[in-house]
Write an enzyme that holds these catalytic residues in place. Structure first.
Site, PDB file in Angstrom:
ATOM      1  N   GLU A   1       1.210  -0.924   0.079  1.00  0.00           N
ATOM      2  CA  GLU A   1       0.165   0.197  -0.062  1.00  0.00           C
ATOM      3  C   GLU A   1       0.800   1.169   0.034  1.00  0.00           C
ATOM      4  O   GLU A   1       0.422   2.259  -0.754  1.00  0.00           O
ATOM      5  CB  GLU A   1      -1.118  -0.159   0.784  1.00  0.00           C
ATOM      6  CG  GLU A   1      -1.700  -1.099   0.923  1.00  0.00           C
ATOM      7  CD  GLU A   1      -2.645  -1.824  -0.231  1.00  0.00           C
ATOM      8  OE1 GLU A   1      -3.633  -0.388  -0.210  1.00  0.00           O
ATOM      9  OE2 GLU A   1      -3.780  -2.050  -1.218  1.00  0.00           O
TER      10      GLU A   1
ATOM     11  N   HIS B   1       2.265   2.022  -3.716  1.00  0.00           N
ATOM     12  CA  HIS B   1       1.173   2.596  -4.408  1.00  0.00           C
ATOM     13  C   HIS B   1       1.078   4.037  -4.290  1.00  0.00           C
ATOM     14  O   HIS B   1       0.628   4.853  -5.317  1.00  0.00           O
ATOM     15  CB  HIS B   1      -0.394   1.722  -4.164  1.00  0.00           C
ATOM     16  CG  HIS B   1      -0.959   0.227  -4.706  1.00  0.00           C
ATOM     17  ND1 HIS B   1      -0.784   0.259  -5.988  1.00  0.00           N
ATOM     18  CD2 HIS B   1      -1.780   0.519  -4.017  1.00  0.00           C
ATOM     19  CE1 HIS B   1      -1.670  -0.991  -6.159  1.00  0.00           C
ATOM     20  NE2 HIS B   1      -1.967  -0.954  -5.009  1.00  0.00           N
TER      21      HIS B   1
ATOM     22  N   GLU C   1      -0.432  -2.445  -9.733  1.00  0.00           N
ATOM     23  CA  GLU C   1      -0.553  -4.002  -8.437  1.00  0.00           C
ATOM     24  C   GLU C   1       1.087  -4.213  -8.416  1.00  0.00           C
ATOM     25  O   GLU C   1       1.664  -4.613  -7.509  1.00  0.00           O
ATOM     26  CB  GLU C   1      -0.936  -4.191  -8.694  1.00  0.00           C
ATOM     27  CG  GLU C   1      -2.769  -4.116  -8.596  1.00  0.00           C
ATOM     28  CD  GLU C   1      -3.310  -3.220  -7.040  1.00  0.00           C
ATOM     29  OE1 GLU C   1      -2.272  -3.935  -6.503  1.00  0.00           O
ATOM     30  OE2 GLU C   1      -4.062  -2.735  -7.003  1.00  0.00           O
TER      31      GLU C   1
ATOM     32  N   ASP D   1       3.369  -4.522  -5.268  1.00  0.00           N
ATOM     33  CA  ASP D   1       4.094  -5.737  -4.924  1.00  0.00           C
ATOM     34  C   ASP D   1       5.413  -6.266  -4.931  1.00  0.00           C
ATOM     35  O   ASP D   1       6.274  -6.646  -3.367  1.00  0.00           O
ATOM     36  CB  ASP D   1       3.583  -7.353  -5.677  1.00  0.00           C
ATOM     37  CG  ASP D   1       1.706  -7.788  -5.269  1.00  0.00           C
ATOM     38  OD1 ASP D   1       1.093  -6.744  -4.969  1.00  0.00           O
ATOM     39  OD2 ASP D   1       1.972  -8.760  -6.370  1.00  0.00           O
TER      40      ASP D   1
END
Length: 555
Positions: A392, A395, A452, A456
């Site tokens: 997160e 992101h 995404e 990761d």
């Protein structure tokens, strides 16, 4: 009856205006949201309405799966229309018309990769400019009718679509509009009507599109409904029973280590210049962190929900929820943005990054096994919830989130040279994922899943470094079950993300989900992490080996 009464654009506009507080009837819609370039103010945005298939690709692609799903969709629509009293022949004809109109509305939309670029959907216009763009509608009348009293400027998310919609309305195919609206209304209400209708809907959307074998139990569906409507009311009860203070304290300490690890990583990036580095650290340090549950619970007192004894039905209650939620949004328009609000109920097993608030949010629901156990080995926790935390944080620095500055505004903070280097590294990661082929002829879309995948890769790196800081401070417990802390960390990561999926679910996922399939998330990011090779002594010739120069390193 109201749909049947539509006879021209004017009466269509009147009906869409009336239905907007209940979620609309397709074509287009308006709503209140945070201004992407000024995250403290609200703004009205206008964009495309709903379609029956999950993504534009299903309408416009020539691949075998899309063609097959289109054919099955027409059969499904026809089957559903029979619940409205249509006979076989007429239902089939109407279903074909609906597909035709929806295809015409799908074509001019942004595709799934373009939709990830907020710059493309941020198109401020005066109401007069919107009127010029789509003259078929009386926009001042529309905005007043749906409750927006003083609207000067709106954000038009897809101008090309609005122009195309204007063209479709000028064709005046009123019967086609009515067929589409009847279908749209039925399709969004399937879970609120009869069991037969609900099962027929499941048959296409879950079984045909995603390969599901049996319907979810009624209690699970009921729980999902509560989570999506009055979620915080249940969340308050959930955290009292299921979220001990110690769990929150340990999670906070983990986040602190990972924030420090991320700052260290930014400061050591070989490809980034000093000015961009300073901006990146500023953004990281301004990141707001929410854990567990909101400080201020949502007030549902203005929402009317009636029991069957009071004359209420599931349908009428859900209608009330839509109207209540719409009114809540309307009231926000003239107020500053409340950044203490949560976008997810505490009992949801998920986490998110909100670019406009520059925040990461971890509901209590995800702070439990298998992601997290505050009584368990920290290496396992860092590989589980730790990697979610890192994901997160990342992101905020992925190809989409990195376009927002420390204040949560869509304002560039990169030097041209660094942005070019970052884009190149992202391209290398996208290429790596685009080679993955979960089924013959079905490939992962590396550009669509890039955010995404950066999440990761950045997440696993930050969590690993966070674990190292923890071990340095608290001591290394050594081997457990024959594995080192480093090995336990990577095993935990793979355990969290490993997934088994049916073929239809994968075909659907690669078109609609910005996450890569779970079986790749479990190991592909690790192939780019040097520490993974050291932990398991992976050498050239081993199945998971990638040459050092081909390993992608971004954050």
């Amino acid at each position: 009856t109201k749909i049947n009464a539509v006879k021209d654009v004017k009466s269509l506009q009147a009906l869409l205006t009336e239905m907007e507080p209940e979620g609309g009837l397709g074509f287009m819609g308006a709503g209140v949201g945070v201004d992407a370039k000024d995250s403290n103010r609200h703004v009205v945005s206008v964009g495309p309405g709903s379609l029956g298939l999950p993504d534009r690709d299903y309408y416009v692609s020539d691949d075998a799966d899309s063609k097959e799903k289109r054919e099955k969709y027409v059969l499904h629509v026809a089957k559903m229309l029979k619940f409205l009293g249509y006979k076989d022949k007429e239902a089939g004809e109407q279903a074909k018309k609906i597909l035709e109109l929806e295809t015409a509305m799908a074509q001019p939309r942004l595709d799934r990769v373009e939709r990830r670029d907020r710059r493309k959907s941020y198109n401020p216009m005066t109401v007069a400019e919107l009127q010029k763009l789509m003259p078929s509608f009386d926009w001042n009348k529309y905005f007043t009718g749906i409750g927006f009293k003083k609207v000067d400027t709106v954000i038009v998310t897809q101008p090309k679509y609005m122009t195309a919609l204007d063209g479709l309305l000028k064709q005046n195919k009123v019967d086609d509009w009515k067929a589409y609206m009847r279908w749209t209304l039925l399709n969004k209400s399937t879970g609120l009507l009869s069991t037969d209708i609900e099962t027929a809907n499941w048959d296409f959307y879950s079984k045909t599109l995603r390969g599901a074998l049996k319907e979810e139990s009624r209690d699970k569906n009921a729980l999902q409904t509560i989570n999506g409507t009055v979620g915080e009311a249940l969340g308050k009860l959930y955290v009292e029973k299921k979220f001990p203070a110690e769990a929150k304290a340990k999670a906070e300490s983990m986040i602190k280590n990972e924030m420090l690890a991320y700052e260290n990583r930014i400061n050591k990036l070989p490809w980034m210049a000093k000015s961009t580095r300073e901006n990146a650290v500023k953004k990281l340090n301004k990141l707001s962190i929410k854990i567990g549950y909101p400080d201020k619970w949502k007030d549902y007192s203005a929402l009317t929900l009636q029991s069957p004894e009071e004359g209420g039905t599931f349908f009428s209650n859900m209608k009330n929820v839509s109207r209540w939620s719409y009114k809540e949004d309307l009231e926000k328009l003239d107020k500053p943005v409340d950044k203490t609000e949560w976008g997810m109920a505490p009992q949801i097993v998920n986490a998110y990054f909100n670019p406009s608030y520059n925040e990461i949010v971890f509901p209590a629901g995800i702070l439990q096994p298998p992601f997290y156990d505050y009584k368990a080995d920290e290496a396992v926790n860092y590989g589980g919830i730790g990697a979610v935390i890192g994901h997160e944080i990342s992101h905020g620095f992925d190809d989409s989130g990195s376009r927002y500055n420390a204040e949560g505004n869509l304002i560039n903070w990169w030097s041209d040279e660094d942005l070019e280097k970052f884009t190149g590294l992202g391209g290398a990661l996208a290429d790596q994922y685009s080679q993955l082929e979960p089924l013959p002829g079905i490939k992962v879309d590396g550009k669509f899943t890039l955010g995404e995948n950066i999440g990761d890769l950045g997440g696993v790196n930050a969590a690993y470094d966070g674990l190292k800081l923890h071990l340095k401070e608290k001591g290394n417990p050594g081997l457990i079950d024959g594995y080192t802390p480093e090995q336990r960390f990577f095993i935990s990561w793979a355990t969290i993300w490993r997934t088994k999926a049916r073929d239809e679910a994968i075909k659907n996922q690669v078109k609609t989900d910005p996450h890569s399939p779970g079986m790749y998330r479990a190991y592909v990011p690790l192939q780019n992490v040097d520490a993974f090779y050291e932990a398991f002594n992976i050498k050239k010739g081993d199945g998971m080996y990638i040459a050092p120069e081909k390993r992608v390193k971004i954050w």
